[in-house]
Design a protein around this motif. Structure first.
Motif, PDB file in Angstrom:
ATOM      1  N   ALA A  19    -114.467 -62.481   2.132  1.00 53.63           N
ATOM      2  CA  ALA A  19    -114.790 -62.951   0.799  1.00 53.63           C
ATOM      3  C   ALA A  19    -115.546 -61.861   0.069  1.00 53.63           C
ATOM      4  CB  ALA A  19    -115.619 -64.221   0.870  1.00 53.63           C
ATOM      5  N   ASN A  20    -115.347 -61.794  -1.245  1.00 56.48           N
ATOM      6  CA  ASN A  20    -116.031 -60.788  -2.042  1.00 56.48           C
ATOM      7  C   ASN A  20    -117.521 -61.084  -2.176  1.00 56.48           C
ATOM      8  OD1 ASN A  20    -113.059 -61.179  -3.406  1.00 56.48           O
ATOM      9  ND2 ASN A  20    -113.656 -59.027  -3.256  1.00 56.48           N
ATOM     10  N   LYS A  21    -117.881 -62.360  -2.153  1.00 55.05           N
ATOM     11  CA  LYS A  21    -119.289 -62.760  -2.258  1.00 55.05           C
ATOM     12  C   LYS A  21    -119.536 -63.916  -1.316  1.00 55.05           C
ATOM     13  CE  LYS A  21    -122.842 -63.650  -5.785  1.00 55.05           C
ATOM     14  NZ  LYS A  21    -123.597 -62.430  -5.440  1.00 55.05           N
ATOM     15  N   TYR A 134    -113.957 -71.509   1.321  1.00 60.30           N
ATOM     16  CA  TYR A 134    -113.415 -70.316   0.659  1.00 60.30           C
ATOM     17  C   TYR A 134    -112.622 -70.753  -0.563  1.00 60.30           C
ATOM     18  CZ  TYR A 134    -114.567 -67.830   4.965  1.00 60.30           C
ATOM     19  OH  TYR A 134    -115.233 -67.293   6.035  1.00 60.30           O
ATOM     20  N   PHE A 135    -112.957 -70.166  -1.707  1.00 61.46           N
ATOM     21  CA  PHE A 135    -112.231 -70.508  -2.931  1.00 61.46           C
ATOM     22  C   PHE A 135    -112.393 -69.405  -3.969  1.00 61.46           C
ATOM     23  CE2 PHE A 135    -116.461 -72.339  -3.067  1.00 61.46           C
ATOM     24  CZ  PHE A 135    -116.933 -72.038  -4.334  1.00 61.46           C
ATOM     25  N   VAL A 145    -114.868 -66.298  -2.968  1.00 67.52           N
ATOM     26  CA  VAL A 145    -116.243 -66.405  -2.492  1.00 67.52           C
ATOM     27  C   VAL A 145    -116.270 -67.361  -1.305  1.00 67.52           C
ATOM     28  CG1 VAL A 145    -117.187 -65.968  -4.800  1.00 67.52           C
ATOM     29  CG2 VAL A 145    -116.865 -68.322  -4.012  1.00 67.52           C
ATOM     30  N   SER A 146    -117.319 -67.255  -0.512  1.00 68.98           N
ATOM     31  CA  SER A 146    -117.501 -68.178   0.602  1.00 68.98           C
ATOM     32  C   SER A 146    -118.871 -68.832   0.480  1.00 68.98           C
ATOM     33  CB  SER A 146    -117.375 -67.469   1.949  1.00 68.98           C
ATOM     34  OG  SER A 146    -118.456 -66.576   2.154  1.00 68.98           O
TER      35      SER A 146
END
Length: 289
Positions: A19-21, A134-135, A145-146
């Motif tokens: 995830a990116n964030k 996660y979405f 993001v997580s």
């Protein structure tokens, strides 16, 4: 088919674990606590730094139930398909995450997981895993993001949560919101069944702070003088009020009426009919939340 394409793309484009964030509590700030522990509701909460709050809720009911709510500080701007995975902690290198469920977080609502998947989340936390959502986040340019739940400091509070669940009443508000109590002839003494019913009501309402008003209406059969029957109906209703007041329920929220032999529900010419007419009706209302 066109409507399904964005959903299929989202499911396939979402990374398996990266995830990116990331939002989750760490070793120094992971906490779990019971914010509500009563015979009508048990709530286990977990703050997620910079994101919001997670909680598990079990309510008094005849049926097994559990709801999980992910409460974000910022409203969900769009509906999102979300993957919920059981992620191993960092000290288990090489262990693969497992998919728990695929759910939808709806626009302007908190994220919800119910029944079996919610119980699975608790089981994964108990064994040291991190249930993680996660979405694609609209606030972060639709990057993945997580949002994870930490199993650090979980087990002690989980044990308290289970103890609370074991003490829940086996019925809910709907089960006691409307009741008919029966009486013996010419008196204000309840039948054994009515006594048990009244105890159920008392055990519930003394814990539910959202109850706004209790309406108690007394009735008699048509035998005897009209005025005497009215007085008897009030006596029956007031005896119920006294019982509920002794439990600590606010007198100002209890409204009593005695209707005597008015409003029959059965034929007074039969023994069974008169028994049905000798009654007190209890109607309980909640505040709109």
């Amino acid at each position: 088919m066109k409507k399904l394409l964005p959903l299929i793309f989202m499911m396939t484009a979402m990374p398996a674990i990266s995830a990116n964030k990331q939002y989750n509590a760490g070793l120094d700030n992971s906490s779990w606590y019971l914010s509500n522990s009563s015979p009508i509701q048990c709530t286990l909460e977990h703050p997620i730094p910079q994101y919001g709050q997670a909680n598990f809720v079990v309510k008094a009911n005849k049926k097994i139930n559990l709801d999980f709510k992910l409460d974000s500080k910022r409203a969900m701007p769009t509906s999102e398909v979300v993957q919920l995975k059981s992620v191993p902690p960092q000290w288990r290198p090489g262990a693969a995450p497992e998919l728990i469920d695929t759910v939808t977080f709806h626009q302007q609502f908190d994220g919800y997981v119910t029944t079996q998947s919610a119980w699975r989340m608790l089981s994964e936390l108990e064994r040291g895993q991190y249930p993680t959502f996660y979405f694609h986040d609209w606030y972060n340019n639709n990057q993945v993001v997580s949002v994870g739940l930490s199993s650090i400091n979980f087990n002690k509070s989980y044990d308290e949560f289970n103890n609370c669940i074991s003490r829940l009443l086996p019925y809910n508000f709907d089960d006691i919101s409307y009741s008919i109590l029966r009486y013996k002839k010419d008196g204000s003494l309840l039948t054994q069944f009515s006594k048990k019913r009244l105890k159920m009501i008392g055990d519930y309402i003394k814990h539910d702070k959202s109850i706004n008003v209790i309406l108690i209406s007394g009735y008699t059969d048509s035998y005897g003088e009209i005025e005497a029957n009215r007085v008897l109906s009030e006596k029956r209703a007031n005896s119920v009020k006294e019982y509920l007041s002794e439990l600590g329920f606010n007198d100002n929220k209890i409204k009593v009426s005695g209707f005597g032999e008015k409003h029959h529900i059965a034929d007074n010419r039969s023994v069974l009919g008169r028994e049905q007419n000798r009654r007190v009706i209890i109607s309980i209302e909640k505040e709109d939340i």
